[in-house]
Design a protein around this motif. Structure first.
Motif, PDB file in Angstrom:
ATOM      1  N   VAL A   1      -7.988  -6.890   1.777  1.00 57.35           N
ATOM      2  CA  VAL A   1      -7.660  -6.050   2.928  1.00 57.35           C
ATOM      3  C   VAL A   1      -8.893  -5.681   3.743  1.00 57.35           C
ATOM      4  O   VAL A   1      -8.874  -5.742   4.982  1.00 57.35           O
ATOM      5  N   VAL A   2      -9.989  -5.303   3.072  1.00 58.01           N
ATOM      6  CA  VAL A   2     -11.125  -4.726   3.805  1.00 58.01           C
ATOM      7  C   VAL A   2     -11.746  -5.713   4.785  1.00 58.01           C
ATOM      8  O   VAL A   2     -12.401  -5.302   5.748  1.00 58.01           O
ATOM      9  N   GLU A   3     -11.540  -7.028   4.569  1.00 63.19           N
ATOM     10  CA  GLU A   3     -12.087  -8.014   5.507  1.00 63.19           C
ATOM     11  C   GLU A   3     -11.230  -8.151   6.766  1.00 63.19           C
ATOM     12  O   GLU A   3     -11.524  -8.969   7.642  1.00 63.19           O
TER      13      GLU A   3
ATOM     14  N   ASP B   1      -0.729   0.979  -2.786  1.00 63.72           N
ATOM     15  CA  ASP B   1      -1.126  -0.394  -2.487  1.00 63.72           C
ATOM     16  C   ASP B   1      -1.258  -0.526  -0.975  1.00 63.72           C
ATOM     17  O   ASP B   1      -0.268  -0.601  -0.248  1.00 63.72           O
ATOM     18  N   VAL B   2      -2.507  -0.545  -0.500  1.00 68.98           N
ATOM     19  CA  VAL B   2      -2.774  -0.583   0.940  1.00 68.98           C
ATOM     20  C   VAL B   2      -2.798  -2.031   1.410  1.00 68.98           C
ATOM     21  O   VAL B   2      -3.470  -2.876   0.828  1.00 68.98           O
ATOM     22  N   GLY B   3      -2.078  -2.310   2.494  1.00 74.08           N
ATOM     23  CA  GLY B   3      -1.975  -3.681   2.970  1.00 74.08           C
ATOM     24  C   GLY B   3      -1.183  -4.525   1.994  1.00 74.08           C
ATOM     25  O   GLY B   3      -1.580  -5.627   1.629  1.00 74.08           O
ATOM     26  N   CYS B   4      -0.049  -4.007   1.592  1.00 75.81           N
ATOM     27  CA  CYS B   4       0.728  -4.630   0.507  1.00 75.81           C
ATOM     28  C   CYS B   4       1.392  -5.932   0.912  1.00 75.81           C
ATOM     29  O   CYS B   4       1.813  -6.709   0.042  1.00 75.81           O
ATOM     30  N   GLY B   5       1.491  -6.191   2.220  1.00 78.04           N
ATOM     31  CA  GLY B   5       2.153  -7.419   2.665  1.00 78.04           C
ATOM     32  C   GLY B   5       3.591  -7.468   2.198  1.00 78.04           C
ATOM     33  O   GLY B   5       4.370  -6.538   2.401  1.00 78.04           O
ATOM     34  N   GLY B   6       3.944  -8.563   1.529  1.00 81.25           N
ATOM     35  CA  GLY B   6       5.318  -8.712   1.037  1.00 81.25           C
ATOM     36  C   GLY B   6       5.534  -8.148  -0.339  1.00 81.25           C
ATOM     37  O   GLY B   6       6.614  -8.314  -0.917  1.00 81.25           O
ATOM     38  N   GLY B   7       4.529  -7.472  -0.902  1.00 77.12           N
ATOM     39  CA  GLY B   7       4.678  -6.832  -2.210  1.00 77.12           C
ATOM     40  C   GLY B   7       4.260  -7.700  -3.378  1.00 77.12           C
ATOM     41  O   GLY B   7       4.685  -7.462  -4.511  1.00 77.12           O
ATOM     42  N   LEU B   8       3.393  -8.680  -3.139  1.00 79.61           N
ATOM     43  CA  LEU B   8       2.990  -9.597  -4.212  1.00 79.61           C
ATOM     44  C   LEU B   8       2.275  -8.887  -5.353  1.00 79.61           C
ATOM     45  O   LEU B   8       2.425  -9.278  -6.512  1.00 79.61           O
TER      46      LEU B   8
ATOM     47  N   THR C   1     -14.533   4.094   7.848  1.00 81.39           N
ATOM     48  CA  THR C   1     -13.375   4.968   8.038  1.00 81.39           C
ATOM     49  C   THR C   1     -12.282   4.658   7.020  1.00 81.39           C
ATOM     50  O   THR C   1     -11.647   5.558   6.465  1.00 81.39           O
ATOM     51  N   PHE C   2     -12.083   3.395   6.765  1.00 86.41           N
ATOM     52  CA  PHE C   2     -11.076   2.974   5.781  1.00 86.41           C
ATOM     53  C   PHE C   2     -11.409   3.531   4.400  1.00 86.41           C
ATOM     54  O   PHE C   2     -10.535   4.067   3.704  1.00 86.41           O
ATOM     55  N   ILE C   3     -12.672   3.430   3.996  1.00 80.57           N
ATOM     56  CA  ILE C   3     -13.084   3.947   2.683  1.00 80.57           C
ATOM     57  C   ILE C   3     -12.950   5.466   2.639  1.00 80.57           C
ATOM     58  O   ILE C   3     -12.548   6.036   1.614  1.00 80.57           O
ATOM     59  N   GLN C   4     -13.261   6.135   3.718  1.00 82.82           N
ATOM     60  CA  GLN C   4     -13.094   7.596   3.766  1.00 82.82           C
ATOM     61  C   GLN C   4     -11.635   7.979   3.552  1.00 82.82           C
ATOM     62  O   GLN C   4     -11.333   8.950   2.851  1.00 82.82           O
ATOM     63  N   CYS C   5     -10.734   7.221   4.148  1.00 79.30           N
ATOM     64  CA  CYS C   5      -9.303   7.500   3.972  1.00 79.30           C
ATOM     65  C   CYS C   5      -8.877   7.258   2.524  1.00 79.30           C
ATOM     66  O   CYS C   5      -8.083   8.024   1.967  1.00 79.30           O
TER      67      CYS C   5
END
Length: 403
Positions: A258-260, A186-193, A267-271
């Motif tokens: 996250v992507v916004e 979970d990328v950019g999970c924040g507080g885990g919602l 680069t993000f998509i490549q990762c």
């Protein structure tokens, strides 16, 4: 070799090229042409070349017939993609009269596929200004009536969306724990919602976020549930920092809202591609880049209604489904589903919609390695045949020029 050759041209233009920005370049070729062959015909060259010149031992890479036109400002630029293997030795010749570059190969010494390349972790996709915004809100993630209320409500759509698409890939699953045995990032999970509901479905989830305070909030909240404490792991880091250690590890990667916020979407998509197993899934929810999304997503939601804090979003970073699909496909991810989402600020519920002009969800699958890999012998054979065909075509051009 090329230093001793002279290309003499008495013409100052090529017919069929109306602007000076036309070029064929190797370095900027998108990977979306991975399955496309290189074709060139005598008629296509004749419509481009109308200058009297002498050519000695030309070794051209054939020009594909499906060039991609890109319009920027008032200049027409025409980028023609080449095959997705990269050669270690090549030459470049410039036709300065129309600023046209042909990539010429003398030897096919080595090649590799771009999708097997590990992404360099020297850069970052994290926007420091975005980090400051979310840092100030780190303690409010689990306030279901607060600024993150829309994300709490979004779970009613995104959790079933993820679950149902993942279950299509497995023959059997445990009742009550349908995602058991799956590893999810979970990328950019924040507080885990979103991380916690996926953990409750049985998945082993790693949640990452560049804001350490967000991770602290997520760690504290999951500690109240001993089951989740075992299934979920949180890390304060960016995606590119774990690419090499987690290559081809996950059955699914989630990038919800996250992507916004990233600085470099490609680069993000490549990762994301790098950490996915072959055949694994990438799930994205984001905001379309339309006038309506600016009016409702920024002006209304942030400045008038206060649904989200001011400055949370930057309209220039929004991405359309078409652009996102293009980036995904060019990086080895096959788009399966794109569905519109609509948030009712009065009922505070999300609904699926056929309209993607505001929010939307996308599901893409990483293509299996067997679909991409081509034996070296067949690659070299194919290239040899293409170069031979090109040589015969060039001979025809020379005859036409003499006339």
């Amino acid at each position: 070799m090329w230093g001793s050759r002279k290309l003499i041209s008495s013409g100052s233009r090529f017919l069929g090229v109306r602007r000076s920005g036309c070029r064929v370049a190797q370095a900027d070729c998108p990977r979306s042409t991975a399955s496309a062959g290189l074709e060139i015909g005598k008629s296509k060259i004749l419509c481009l070349v109308r200058a009297h010149f002498r050519v000695r031992r030309w070794n051209f890479v054939a020009v594909p017939s499906h060039g991609r036109r890109v319009y920027s400002e008032n200049q027409l630029s025409w980028t023609l993609p080449i095959k997705p293997w990269i050669f270690s030795e090549y030459r470049i010749m410039w036709f300065k009269s129309c600023k046209m570059t042909f990539v010429c190969f003398n030897r096919m010494k080595s090649y590799r596929y771009p999708w097997t390349r590990l992404y360099s972790t020297s850069g970052t996709t994290v926007d420091s200004s975005e980090v400051k915004t979310f840092l100030a809100l780190a303690h409010r993630w689990w306030d279901e009536q607060g600024v993150y209320a829309p994300l709490h409500s979004m779970n009613d759509l995104r959790v079933p969306f993820i679950r149902d698409n993942l279950l299509k890939t497995v023959a059997n699953h445990q009742p009550g724990k349908p995602l058991s045995g799956m590893k999810i990032l979970d990328v950019g999970c924040g507080g885990g919602l979103l991380t916690e509901p996926l953990g409750r479905l049985g998945a082993s989830v790693i949640g990452i976020d560049p804001v350490a305070e967000n991770i602290e909030t997520a760690q504290r909240h999951k500690s109240f549930d001993p089951v989740l404490d075992k299934r979920i792991e949180y890390r304060a880091c960016a995606l590119e920092e774990i690419v090499e250690e987690t290559a081809e590890t996950f059955d699914a990667v989630i990038a919800s809202e996250v992507v916004e916020h990233v600085t470099d979407l490609e680069t993000f998509i490549q990762c994301c591609w790098q950490v996915l197993k072959p055949g694994a899934s990438l799930f994205i929810t984001t905001i379309n880049k339309t006038q309506l999304s600016y009016a409702l997503g920024i002006v209304f939601a942030e400045q008038i209604a206060g649904i989200v804090p001011k400055g949370t979003h930057t309209w220039e970073k929004f991405v359309s489904p078409e652009m996102l699909e293009s980036i995904l496909e060019s990086n080895g991810l096959s788009v399966q589903t794109v569905a519109g989402m609509f948030y009712n600020p009065f009922s505070r519920y999300w609904h699926w919609s056929e309209n993607t002009s505001l929010n939307y969800a996308a599901h893409a699958v990483k293509s299996g390695a067997q679909e991409h890999q081509v034996p070296a012998e067949s690659v070299l054979k194919e290239e040899t045949e293409e170069l031979q065909a090109t040589a015969s075509t060039i001979a025809g051009v020379r005859e036409e020029v003499k006339k």
